[in-house]
Design a protein around this motif. Structure first.
Motif, PDB file in Angstrom:
ATOM      1  N   HIS A  79     -25.571  33.561  12.205  1.00  0.00           N
ATOM      2  CA  HIS A  79     -25.295  34.036  13.561  1.00  0.00           C
ATOM      3  C   HIS A  79     -26.151  33.273  14.565  1.00  0.00           C
ATOM      4  N   SER A  80     -25.496  32.569  15.473  1.00  0.00           N
ATOM      5  CA  SER A  80     -26.247  31.888  16.527  1.00  0.00           C
ATOM      6  C   SER A  80     -26.124  32.696  17.811  1.00  0.00           C
ATOM      7  N   LEU A  81     -27.160  32.646  18.614  1.00  0.00           N
ATOM      8  CA  LEU A  81     -27.145  33.393  19.863  1.00  0.00           C
ATOM      9  C   LEU A  81     -26.014  32.910  20.765  1.00  0.00           C
ATOM     10  N   GLY A  82     -25.765  31.611  20.779  1.00  0.00           N
ATOM     11  CA  GLY A  82     -24.680  31.077  21.598  1.00  0.00           C
ATOM     12  C   GLY A  82     -23.327  31.638  21.198  1.00  0.00           C
ATOM     13  N   MET A  83     -23.042  31.672  19.899  1.00  0.00           N
ATOM     14  CA  MET A  83     -21.763  32.210  19.434  1.00  0.00           C
ATOM     15  C   MET A  83     -21.675  33.712  19.712  1.00  0.00           C
ATOM     16  N   LEU A  84     -22.759  34.429  19.494  1.00  0.00           N
ATOM     17  CA  LEU A  84     -22.740  35.868  19.767  1.00  0.00           C
ATOM     18  C   LEU A  84     -22.501  36.132  21.250  1.00  0.00           C
ATOM     19  N   ARG A  85     -23.044  35.279  22.114  1.00  0.00           N
ATOM     20  CA  ARG A  85     -22.787  35.431  23.557  1.00  0.00           C
ATOM     21  C   ARG A  85     -21.315  35.204  23.877  1.00  0.00           C
ATOM     22  N   ARG A  86     -20.711  34.215  23.240  1.00  0.00           N
ATOM     23  CA  ARG A  86     -19.287  33.949  23.479  1.00  0.00           C
ATOM     24  C   ARG A  86     -18.427  35.126  23.019  1.00  0.00           C
ATOM     25  N   VAL A  87     -18.758  35.684  21.852  1.00  0.00           N
ATOM     26  CA  VAL A  87     -18.022  36.845  21.336  1.00  0.00           C
ATOM     27  C   VAL A  87     -18.207  38.029  22.286  1.00  0.00           C
ATOM     28  N   ALA A  88     -19.441  38.259  22.712  1.00  0.00           N
ATOM     29  CA  ALA A  88     -19.716  39.374  23.617  1.00  0.00           C
ATOM     30  C   ALA A  88     -18.931  39.230  24.917  1.00  0.00           C
ATOM     31  N   LYS A  89     -18.913  38.037  25.468  1.00  0.00           N
ATOM     32  CA  LYS A  89     -18.178  37.807  26.718  1.00  0.00           C
ATOM     33  C   LYS A  89     -16.687  38.092  26.528  1.00  0.00           C
ATOM     34  N   ALA A  90     -16.125  37.625  25.418  1.00  0.00           N
ATOM     35  CA  ALA A  90     -14.696  37.852  25.153  1.00  0.00           C
ATOM     36  C   ALA A  90     -14.381  39.332  24.997  1.00  0.00           C
ATOM     37  N   LEU A  91     -15.356  40.116  24.529  1.00  0.00           N
ATOM     38  CA  LEU A  91     -15.151  41.551  24.315  1.00  0.00           C
ATOM     39  C   LEU A  91     -15.709  42.390  25.465  1.00  0.00           C
ATOM     40  N   HIS A  92     -16.062  41.724  26.569  1.00  0.00           N
ATOM     41  CA  HIS A  92     -16.595  42.396  27.763  1.00  0.00           C
ATOM     42  C   HIS A  92     -17.835  43.224  27.431  1.00  0.00           C
ATOM     43  N   GLN A  93     -18.723  42.595  26.698  1.00  0.00           N
ATOM     44  CA  GLN A  93     -19.973  43.227  26.283  1.00  0.00           C
ATOM     45  C   GLN A  93     -21.126  42.322  26.698  1.00  0.00           C
ATOM     46  N   ARG A  94     -22.319  42.841  26.581  1.00  0.00           N
ATOM     47  CA  ARG A  94     -23.509  42.020  26.763  1.00  0.00           C
ATOM     48  C   ARG A  94     -24.369  42.163  25.517  1.00  0.00           C
ATOM     49  N   ILE A  95     -25.185  41.180  25.278  1.00  0.00           N
ATOM     50  CA  ILE A  95     -26.070  41.206  24.113  1.00  0.00           C
ATOM     51  C   ILE A  95     -27.435  41.684  24.568  1.00  0.00           C
ATOM     52  N   GLU A  96     -28.017  42.545  23.777  1.00  0.00           N
ATOM     53  CA  GLU A  96     -29.378  43.003  24.030  1.00  0.00           C
ATOM     54  C   GLU A  96     -30.222  42.629  22.833  1.00  0.00           C
ATOM     55  N   ILE A  97     -31.315  41.929  23.092  1.00  0.00           N
ATOM     56  CA  ILE A  97     -32.214  41.538  22.016  1.00  0.00           C
ATOM     57  C   ILE A  97     -33.524  42.277  22.220  1.00  0.00           C
ATOM     58  N   ARG A  98     -33.989  42.900  21.152  1.00  0.00           N
ATOM     59  CA  ARG A  98     -35.242  43.643  21.221  1.00  0.00           C
ATOM     60  C   ARG A  98     -36.134  43.211  20.066  1.00  0.00           C
ATOM     61  N   PHE A  99     -37.408  43.194  20.320  1.00  0.00           N
ATOM     62  CA  PHE A  99     -38.388  42.969  19.273  1.00  0.00           C
ATOM     63  C   PHE A  99     -38.984  44.326  18.935  1.00  0.00           C
ATOM     64  N   LEU A 100     -38.875  44.707  17.663  1.00  0.00           N
ATOM     65  CA  LEU A 100     -39.354  46.003  17.210  1.00  0.00           C
ATOM     66  C   LEU A 100     -40.426  45.803  16.152  1.00  0.00           C
ATOM     67  N   PRO A 101     -41.391  46.713  16.101  1.00  0.00           N
ATOM     68  CA  PRO A 101     -42.405  46.580  15.053  1.00  0.00           C
ATOM     69  C   PRO A 101     -41.778  46.755  13.687  1.00  0.00           C
ATOM     70  N   ILE A 102     -42.321  46.061  12.723  1.00  0.00           N
ATOM     71  CA  ILE A 102     -41.842  46.186  11.342  1.00  0.00           C
ATOM     72  C   ILE A 102     -42.322  47.509  10.795  1.00  0.00           C
ATOM     73  N   GLN A 103     -41.403  48.253  10.201  1.00  0.00           N
ATOM     74  CA  GLN A 103     -41.749  49.534   9.612  1.00  0.00           C
ATOM     75  C   GLN A 103     -42.430  49.313   8.283  1.00  0.00           C
ATOM     76  N   ASP A 104     -43.515  49.985   8.072  1.00  0.00           N
ATOM     77  CA  ASP A 104     -44.205  49.956   6.782  1.00  0.00           C
ATOM     78  C   ASP A 104     -43.507  50.951   5.877  1.00  0.00           C
ATOM     79  N   ALA A 105     -42.955  50.475   4.761  1.00  0.00           N
ATOM     80  CA  ALA A 105     -42.174  51.322   3.867  1.00  0.00           C
ATOM     81  C   ALA A 105     -42.992  52.479   3.308  1.00  0.00           C
ATOM     82  N   THR A 106     -44.299  52.366   3.327  1.00  0.00           N
ATOM     83  CA  THR A 106     -45.120  53.436   2.775  1.00  0.00           C
ATOM     84  C   THR A 106     -45.440  54.506   3.804  1.00  0.00           C
ATOM     85  N   GLN A 107     -45.134  54.239   5.081  1.00  0.00           N
ATOM     86  CA  GLN A 107     -45.423  55.187   6.147  1.00  0.00           C
ATOM     87  C   GLN A 107     -44.165  55.913   6.588  1.00  0.00           C
TER      88      GLN A 107
END
Length: 109
Positions: A79-107
């Motif tokens: 998945h490239s960001l450019g292709m995802l943007r093209r798909v989103a535009k064709a579907l009248h959507q926008r892309i949201e990118i978020r950075f989330l902390p990695i969950q510790d499986a033990t917590q």
């Protein structure tokens, strides 16, 4: 009161413990696969909600139906960001990118 599990069932928790355990590389690989599957599912859901075939979406994006098919495949890793943007535009959507902390499986989540 016990801790809340991040898993929907005890069977899923057992499988995670058995196959992933405390191995950070396996946990990272699982998270990547989950992300790839989620992207593919979202593209499929948006396309079908719009009433489009893969071929119709491909024409709107300027690609082929086989590319759309690959994008919707849970195993696809390109998945490239450019292709995802093209798909989103064709579907009248926008892309949201978020950075989330990695969950510790033990917590707990």
């Amino acid at each position: 009161m016990g801790r809340k599990s991040r898993f929907a069932s005890s069977a899923l928790e057992h499988a995670y413990a058995k196959f992933i355990g405390d191995d950070p590389e396996r946990a990272a690989a699982l998270e990547e696969e989950i992300a790839n599957a989620e992207i593919g599912r979202q593209i499929y859901d948006l396309r079908t909600a719009a009433g489009l075939t893969q071929g119709e979406l491909a024409k709107l994006v300027g690609t082929t139906a086989s590319v759309i098919s690959r994008l919707e495949d849970a195993d696809y890793e390109g998945h490239s960001l450019g292709m995802l943007r093209r798909v989103a535009k064709a579907l009248h959507q926008r892309i949201e990118i978020r950075f989330l902390p990695i969950q510790d499986a033990t917590q707990p989540v």
